[in-house]
Design a protein around this motif. Sequence first.
Motif: not given
Length: 314
Positions: A158-182
């Motif tokens: 398998g590939p030997q990789i450390y996996i990253g993502c991006a997230e915008n804490p300021f997008g709308d609707p704000f109350e769902f931003r942390a849930l999107r990261l989850k």
Amino acid sequence: MSATAYKAGSNLEKILSEGKFAITGECGPPKSADGTVIEEKAKILKGYVDAVNITDNQTAVVRVCSMASGIQAQQNGLEAIMQMTCRDRNRLAMQADILGASVLGIRNILCLTGDHMSFGNHPQAKGVHDLDAINLIKMYKDMRDEKKFQCGEEMTVGPQIYIGCAENPFGDPFEFRALRLKKKVEAGADFMQTQCIFNVPKFKKWMEEVRSLGLHKEVKVLAGITPIKGAGMARYMKKFVPGMDVPQEIVDRIAAQETGAPQQAEGKKLAVEMIKEIAEIEGVAGIHLMAVEWEPAVPEIVEAAGLLPRPAVA
């Protein structure tokens, strides 16, 4: 899987797993076959960042591919974080590219949806979007941990990789931003880089939500910092960049200085102040310093923020 459960062997993974404050940078490939661009940027950033994002046709503009530029960065002493967008490739190509990157020694990957084609120089191009960023993360995690292709077939290595993502804490609707990261953490993200932060109080509120979900224990959060080069840049980001939250007082602070070097100096000073404040927030594991086409500002900012020397890893 937690951010420290898998050992990819990358410098970035080691620094974060040891609890040291990490710095990642950004390096945009050229819009031509000019091999000197990455070399020159690497000379500036080497020793000041722990790894560097190699963007993947950012803003939907054709550039040297992120894999080739990533290899070139590593040949010049910078560890690469190879960006992969869902915009330009189907799942066959994305799996083939990650295998190729791993074979060539790239150990970090950042999974993104990709800017819409309308922003770039080929607005008539068709977006692929065979997968979204969350499913891309899951596919790469399964390739790495289960040694399985997305179709279920097994592979020997398998590939030997450390996996990253991006997230915008300021997008709308704000109350769902942390849930999107989850969702991205559950899919398998090991580290996360945020959108540029200018509204620090709102970022702190977002981090409260992140901590309430326990995500700061599952993923390494790198806070996005972009030095402002001038009042024009500040006004543009405030008015025209979707998902960007630039308070008016920051625009006014930069604009209060004379144009040119004084505004640049104030922009760097502001970045240093934000780094010091954000570094004290529980759950922040480092910063992602995005000096877009302003790489010479990075050494000054990192030194002024007291982040030198960078940690050595075995």
